[in-house]
Design an enzyme around this catalytic site. Structure first.
Site, PDB file in Angstrom:
ATOM      1  N   HIS A   1       0.860  -1.183   0.000  1.00 40.68           N
ATOM      2  CA  HIS A   1       0.000   0.000   0.000  1.00 40.68           C
ATOM      3  C   HIS A   1       0.894   1.230   0.000  1.00 40.68           C
ATOM      4  O   HIS A   1       1.846   1.304   0.773  1.00 40.68           O
ATOM      5  CB  HIS A   1      -0.931   0.013   1.212  1.00 40.68           C
ATOM      6  CG  HIS A   1      -1.857   1.193   1.207  1.00 40.68           C
ATOM      7  ND1 HIS A   1      -2.925   1.289   0.341  1.00 40.68           N
ATOM      8  CD2 HIS A   1      -1.860   2.342   1.925  1.00 40.68           C
ATOM      9  CE1 HIS A   1      -3.553   2.436   0.540  1.00 40.68           C
ATOM     10  NE2 HIS A   1      -2.920   3.089   1.494  1.00 40.68           N
TER      11      HIS A   1
ATOM     12  N   LEU B   1     -10.173  -3.476   4.176  1.00 42.61           N
ATOM     13  CA  LEU B   1      -9.217  -2.799   3.288  1.00 42.61           C
ATOM     14  C   LEU B   1      -8.049  -2.168   4.042  1.00 42.61           C
ATOM     15  O   LEU B   1      -8.255  -1.367   4.955  1.00 42.61           O
ATOM     16  CB  LEU B   1      -9.953  -1.716   2.489  1.00 42.61           C
ATOM     17  CG  LEU B   1      -9.109  -0.963   1.448  1.00 42.61           C
ATOM     18  CD1 LEU B   1      -8.665  -1.896   0.338  1.00 42.61           C
ATOM     19  CD2 LEU B   1      -9.885   0.215   0.881  1.00 42.61           C
ATOM     20  N   ASP B   2      -6.809  -2.536   3.642  1.00 39.77           N
ATOM     21  CA  ASP B   2      -5.589  -1.924   4.183  1.00 39.77           C
ATOM     22  C   ASP B   2      -5.480  -2.062   5.702  1.00 39.77           C
ATOM     23  O   ASP B   2      -4.852  -1.228   6.368  1.00 39.77           O
ATOM     24  CB  ASP B   2      -5.507  -0.439   3.793  1.00 39.77           C
ATOM     25  CG  ASP B   2      -5.456  -0.244   2.279  1.00 39.77           C
ATOM     26  OD1 ASP B   2      -4.955  -1.160   1.592  1.00 39.77           O
ATOM     27  OD2 ASP B   2      -5.929   0.780   1.789  1.00 39.77           O
ATOM     28  N   ALA B   3      -6.087  -3.094   6.258  1.00 41.40           N
ATOM     29  CA  ALA B   3      -6.083  -3.249   7.718  1.00 41.40           C
ATOM     30  C   ALA B   3      -5.409  -4.535   8.168  1.00 41.40           C
ATOM     31  O   ALA B   3      -5.400  -4.852   9.348  1.00 41.40           O
ATOM     32  CB  ALA B   3      -7.516  -3.201   8.244  1.00 41.40           C
TER      33      ALA B   3
ATOM     34  N   GLY C   1      -6.965   3.460   1.621  1.00 37.35           N
ATOM     35  CA  GLY C   1      -7.821   3.558   0.445  1.00 37.35           C
ATOM     36  C   GLY C   1      -7.187   4.224  -0.750  1.00 37.35           C
ATOM     37  O   GLY C   1      -5.976   4.137  -0.935  1.00 37.35           O
TER      38      GLY C   1
END
Lengths: 283, 283, 283, 283
Positions: free
Chosen positions: A191, A226-228, A200
């Site tokens: 990311h 998401l992205d966690a 995001g």
């Protein structure tokens, strides 16, 4: 040098190290690298050994038979891998080439110890680069109105190729929850921000908007949220008012490449242990 | 939490870890931290354990009796320290206050786990700062024509105070060889360059002369050869053409402070093992 | 956006900025970036402007005619370049591919604003990689007993291709003095150490020998004296006792790539001004 | 060397630099440092000059008279400061001493060019440290049930002492909105996270919870919205699974000190220009 990598996580208690090192010593196992970690917060213990394969009198199955009773006694989550059995990796990319080219070159020059079995992309742009490396390229377009067929095909390819690991090298699509679950802790994403900042879309635009003085990148396992997912590796680069979003994108690419290749390397060498939503990385 | 720190260096061979962890396990020793390192080049093995003091049924002397046969069997260089026995540290400084003030504040706020038994300086400038901290200050001027009396007095003070460790916090004088030998691996210096670049005097001027783009600092054990002892820690800071020597001095101070305090911390926690002219630092 | 890059070095005195900005203002030049530096030590002044090409009523020759009297008045060393005229770059490599692959990918993806007119190598190994990028590859073997013919051919190729700049992307051969002189401040090298530490051969081995805690890389202009030319850019990476020479080589590659690509970028954008043996880099 | 610092922000258009440098040149102003920045996004232009005070034929008021018409013509926000007029700084702290001790030492050793007129704290713990430096210490306890009287007293002290700048050196209390507004862009805070991650209380606990691999600190101007003001400076430190929250707090302190002292230095030297919620820092 061929090694076995023994990776263990279990509730912490007295005698684990003694027991494990006794077994290894009994069979004359030559330990080339050993790492331990006791986590006070969770009360768990994490351990990784590299053992010279030629020092042991048995193969992996033999080791597993000998070790199983100990593992059971201590309630261990564990696995042992052979460094000579290269992990099968599927790379997924979109149009941006920097992470893909970086991984392909590292692989091609022998720096990345794995088999890249294929590259899957939702665009056809990077086909020639991939094929020059002798790697099959699959173009699986994603229809924004109905993504189901595309991800069914992606899933089919990953399973057909028996991938041990999937790397999202700036794939730019959100994977469906079932795929995330089926390959839990085996899908690695990069990311382009220093998570948890700027989750995001368009993180560099978010960073420019906020006026931060460092930009970053985060390599993490993909989970449904998401992205966690659990973070494997992060790094940053310094910017100033002189860098606009385009400059940040350019500078960020270098951070992304470095962070992704380091994270993948740790994963390939069985150096990453996931517990809850965090990682122990024996780098 | 009070721990014993068991530090071992010996020729590498099979079974060391098993033997050591067995002893610890036999006496229910609770290991809170363990580090190993096999050095391929020299064939030596290095090991450090922290063990909860309250988990063992004996004190340090008891431990030493139990452990001595194993140590002999493997030809170990080893020691065990009690975290509750704070090391006695003598700080030496000159006129520059940044490293001294930094160490004093870390000590005063409880961050640096040691007893600072005194500060010795060849100038009287920093007396008030030292005495505010409740630490004795000794002004031992160094006569450039005959340094012998001064270093005799310095040696006397260090011995009288039974110092375990001497820190040259920008002391700016070269210690005589006998002092270096008598306190081998116990005198820590901060050199204001990224060694081995810019040995000796005025390293920032040398750096400016060469036009480097990073300046650095090096924390090392003092040996008879100037700035050539085993390196414990290093770091750098970025500069550009805009920084003149004065700026470099100012920026360098921050690097010096950080590097020295980290190096000293590693030493105080028995994390530094010296072999030949190099260090293993289990940070 | 097309810009003219006006780069000036001259003895410092009052009124330079006013004079230059007046000329630009008189002709409605739109300055998009401006950098100044007064060097106290040498008494020289350095200056770089980027000016929108479409804001000026003349081309480069027109500008030169207008500007020549001012340049003469102030004793300026100066040049003006058109960002639309891409510099011609010859890359030189040997067997190691990491720096070459990195530069080729940056060029291929549009990040590096130049024409790579050819790659010259003393080995044939990297031909295919280069040719995939559509760039001519010249294999010029170097006979260790008589290097003269090889360097005659290299010189011929560089001149034939009218190269503005030569990049030694881990070329591993020492260029003859005449070549260094003929292309002064136009040959860029990457040295795999943090200069001035570890000049010459096998710097990672030297670093391992000394036990440093950081390894580095240096991008510099090539001069007759080995690894002693003006430094453009440097960076470092952290290592510990766990990294052997092979690890250092691997980790060092990433630093080398980053440092070389940054240094080359600065050069291509006319951001590097050399004075004596040092650089002013308006990055 | 005494300088005047001329700082300008205005809508970007042709001829600003020429006009400003002409004025300076007309009066023989000797520019020792000049920085420009054109922000494409907002269309604003930012500029900072340092001019030798002894090169100009007038004082600040004289300069202001001469410069006012130009400022009006270009719609400039501007100010000019005399480096010889040290800014008056009020430090605010709580119980944690690391940032306060760091700033006090920098000031005491002449590195921080300002007058520290007082320290205000809601606890009395740090009184002795402050008073040793010869600086008045005000203990203003904050009643959690009614903070109004405390902040009235704080405001009164700040105004009475005619502070140019207030530094929250880990003050740990949220300032009331009126105070933030009255001293807009003059109150500097250090937040112990890499903003915008981990806003609010206990950021190291938040960081441990998320499992990040770097921790950071952010120096920013205080606005009414918590931890959302313009960022002046940020930095990070690497951590791993081995660091628990206490370790992170300890490592974080060093980052906080560095970032706060750099940010304050930029502010004191008039290097920080605020536009919208972002900063241009001519460092």
């Amino acid at each position: 040098m061929r090694t076995y990598r023994l990776v263990i996580a279990c509730p912490d208690r007295m005698g684990i190290v003694a027991k494990v090192s006794n077994v290894l010593s009994t069979y004359n196992g030559w330990i080339t690298e050993a790492n331990h970690h006791s986590d006070n917060l969770t009360g768990w213990f994490f351990m990784r050994h590299e053992i010279r394969a030629d020092s042991l009198p048995f193969d992996l199955d033999g080791f597993r038979r000998v070790f199983a009773p100990i593992a059971e006694e201590f309630g261990m989550h564990w696995h042992i891998n052979d460094s000579a059995v290269r992990k099968k990796v599927v790379l997924m990319a979109s149009k941006e080439s920097h992470c893909l080219a970086d991984l392909l070159h590292r692989w091609h020059s022998g720096e990345l110890d794995c088999d890249i079995v294929s590259v899957i992309s939702n665009h056809d742009d990077l086909r020639s680069m991939v094929e020059w490396h002798g790697i099959p390229f699959y173009h699986v377009p994603v229809d924004p109105k109905d993504k189901t067929p595309a991800f069914a095909e992606v899933t089919r390819l990953i399973e057909e190729q028996q991938a041990d690991c999937v790397v999202l090298a700036r794939y730019m699509q959100i994977l469906p929850p079932q795929l995330c679950q089926r390959f839990a802790h085996r899908i690695i994403n990069i990311h382009h921000s220093f998570l948890p900042s700027f989750v995001g879309a368009r993180p560099y635009h978010q960073a420019a908007q906020r006026g931060v003085k460092l930009i970053g990148a985060t390599c993490h396992y993909v989970t449904e949220e998401l992205d966690a997912g659990p973070i494997i590796e992060q790094d940053v680069a310094r910017i100033s008012h002189r860098q606009n979003v385009e400059d940040m994108v350019r500078l960020g690419k270098d951070v992304e490449k470095m962070v992704l290749s380091r994270g993948l390397r740790y994963h390939l060498e069985d150096r990453v242990l996931v517990h809850d939503n965090k990682t122990v990385v024996f780098s």
